[in-house]
Design an enzyme around this catalytic site. Structure first.
Site, PDB file in Angstrom:
ATOM      1  CG  ASP A 152      -2.013  -1.054   1.063  1.00  0.00           C
ATOM      2  OD1 ASP A 152      -2.209  -1.519  -0.086  1.00  0.00           O
ATOM      3  OD2 ASP A 152      -2.632  -1.429   2.074  1.00  0.00           O
ATOM      4  CB  CYS A 153       3.513   2.489   2.106  1.00  0.00           C
ATOM      5  SG  CYS A 153       4.132   0.926   2.738  1.00  0.00           S
TER       6      CYS A 153
END
Ligand code: SF4
Ligand code: SF4
Lengths: 389, 135
Positions: free
Chosen positions: A130-131
């Site tokens: 996600d990051c």
């Protein structure tokens, strides 16, 4: 008894008054003036080596792309680098081979290309998070557009090393060079009387935190090297008669110069890298000076038969580096020619450069923050198969 | 004056032919033997430089053939890129002729083309890849 401190010597360096000689030059000086007088006069002895040191590599930080990527597999000019450290850090090992060119090109060549300022192709893959959403990247890097790039060499500057020969009827291709059949030659690798750890056999001044010359830049001793083996047999002069102490070295790749660090390919063995290392030895007392006056005739190693493919190779004979340097030695009553693998010519250049840098005040000495161990048992690896019992 | 480098291959029964005597005497050639590997019972090998007028060299080669001795002319030379050499000495470990030598005092490599047998062993044994062959 003469006693000097690091501070006193550095003070003299800053004033331009320090007396600096190389580990070659000190030999004649001691012969002429004696140990006491020489220890009074000389403040620093420079040592150096320029040989193939496989256990070398570089940490690189590439900076973050947009969108960012958490690199899990990295290739530099098709040479795999280790990327299991955070998102954009990698370690490129000198001996890693190219996946497209094989033994022609490897990690050592990537390091050399980066030092030269060349563009190197970076290819990386990721599983995506996600990051760090990006899953793949291909781009070009060079030493100007990446962040840190420093060599971190786990095992350099071997204190001494075996000499190699071959009793079999086949040519052997080894990290000790090409060994001709039927005791056709003997190879060895050291700068002998100029070599750093042979001039400080008991690690009195070379320790963790020692500032050094590495690959043309200034660097440091970071730790004892891997396979550091201080308990190796030693002669009466305390000098080991085989592979003993080693150093882990660190230095800024961006400041390096390919005159003092070069990629190498050993036929049918693989890739290595020549690392130029210079280490100053402060003359704190007479004992330290006496040790730096060592000559090739007082340093011994054993000749091993590399056709015995075992850890327990038999030693054929003991030999001094003076004899090895003469060009021939006797093995089983036969005259055999000898050849070095490490460059004494470049090692001498480095010792001279370091001498000048210290004389100009560009290189000041550091006192080690901790000593290298004088005790350390070496382990071996047992082959136990896949079951942990 | 011309110069060529040749390798002669003597069959076992020809090892004793006084070849150089005839080459010098009859064809006015100068010979410089670089490498000899001759055993009376076996085949022999002789590497040498041959100097002389072009015509005489040709005649000499014909004479060699007539004696039933095979030869090969070296048309390759070895190139040493001195500026890239780090003078490590690894190539001297394999050089059979002594063409590649490390100085005992300055520890620098020297390459004597005259002594080179063009065996090409040094090419792969140089870790820096600075020896090559040219045609
Ligand atoms: S092996 Fe190569 S680099 Fe080393 S001395 Fe010979 S030519 Fe020079
Ligand atoms: S080709 Fe290389 S190894 Fe062979 S003789 Fe010439 S210089 Fe020596």
């Amino acid at each position: 008894m003469i006693k000097k401190s690091f501070e006193e010597i550095n003070e003299k360096i800053k004033k331009g008054k320090a007396v600096i000689v190389t580990a070659d030059e000190i030999i004649d000086l001691v012969a002429e003036k004696g140990i006491k007088k020489a220890a009074q006069e000389v403040d620093v002895v420079t040592t150096a080596t320029f040989g193939p040191m496989c256990s070398s590599g570089a940490f690189l930080n590439f900076g973050h792309s947009d969108p960012p990527i958490k690199m899990s597999k990295v290739w530099l000019n098709d040479v795999p680098a280790y990327a299991g450290i955070a998102a954009v850090d990698a370690y490129i090992g000198a001996t890693e081979l190219s996946e497209t060119k094989g033994m022609e090109y490897g990690g050592a060549h990537v390091i050399e290309d980066l030092i030269k300022g060349k563009n190197v192709k970076l290819h990386a893959k990721s599983y995506g998070t996600d990051c760090y959403p990006l899953k793949e990247i291909t781009t070009f890097i060079n030493k100007k557009n990446i962040n840190q790039a420093f060599l971190f060499n786990p095992r350099n500057a071997y204190q001494n090393y075996a000499a190699a020969t071959n009793s079999s009827d086949k040519t052997l291709y080894t990290y000790m060079g090409t060994l001709l059949p039927d005791y056709g030659n003997v190879t060895y690798s050291t700068s002998g009387q100029l070599s750093p750890l042979l001039n400080d056999p008991e690690y009195r001044t070379i320790g963790i935190g020692t500032r050094i010359f590495i690959g043309g830049a200034q660097g440091y001793v970071a730790w004892e090297g891997t396979q550091h083996n201080p308990e190796q047999n030693r002669g009466t002069n305390k000098v080991p008669i085989g592979a003993a102490g080693t150093l882990t070295l660190i230095g800024d790749l961006k400041q390096m110069n390919t005159n003092f660090i070069r990629a190498a390919v050993y036929e049918k063995y693989g890739i290595s890298i020549f690392i130029g290392i210079g280490i100053p030895i402060p003359i704190l007392d007479e004992d330290i000076l006496e040790k730096t006056a060592i000559k090739d005739s007082q340093i011994f190693t054993n000749v091993y038969d590399y056709s015995v493919q075992s850890r327990k190779r038999p030693a054929i004979r003991s030999v001094s580096y003076e004899e090895l340097r003469s060009g021939t030695i006797k093995l089983n009553n036969k005259k055999v020619s000898t050849a070095p693998l490490s460059s004494l010519k470049v090692a001498r250049e480095i010792a001279q450069i370091l001498k000048k840098q210290i004389a100009k005040g560009d290189f000041v000495l550091t006192q080690p923050v901790a000593h290298l161990p004088l005790k350390n048992k070496m382990n071996t690896l047992d082959i136990r198969g896949g079951k942990d019992e | 004056m011309n110069k060529i480098k040749i390798c002669l291959y003597f069959p076992p029964n020809k090892v004793t032919v006084p070849l150089s005597y005839h080459l010098i005497k009859n064809f006015d050639l100068q010979l410089n033997i670089l490498h000899a590997d001759i055993d009376l019972a076996k085949t022999g090998k002789l590497i040498m430089d041959v100097l002389g007028e072009k015509k005489n060299i040709e005649k000499g080669l014909k004479f060699i053939e007539q004696q039933g001795i095979k030869y090969k002319i070296f048309n390759k030379t070895i190139i040493w890129q001195e500026d890239k050499c780090i003078h490590c000495g690894a190539c001297t470990a394999v050089c059979p002729s002594g063409a590649l030598k490390l100085g005992t005092i300055d520890c620098m490599l020297t390459f004597d083309k005259e002594e080179c047998l063009v065996c090409e062993l040094c090419i792969k044994s140089c870790p820096l890849n600075v020896m090559s062959v040219a045609f």
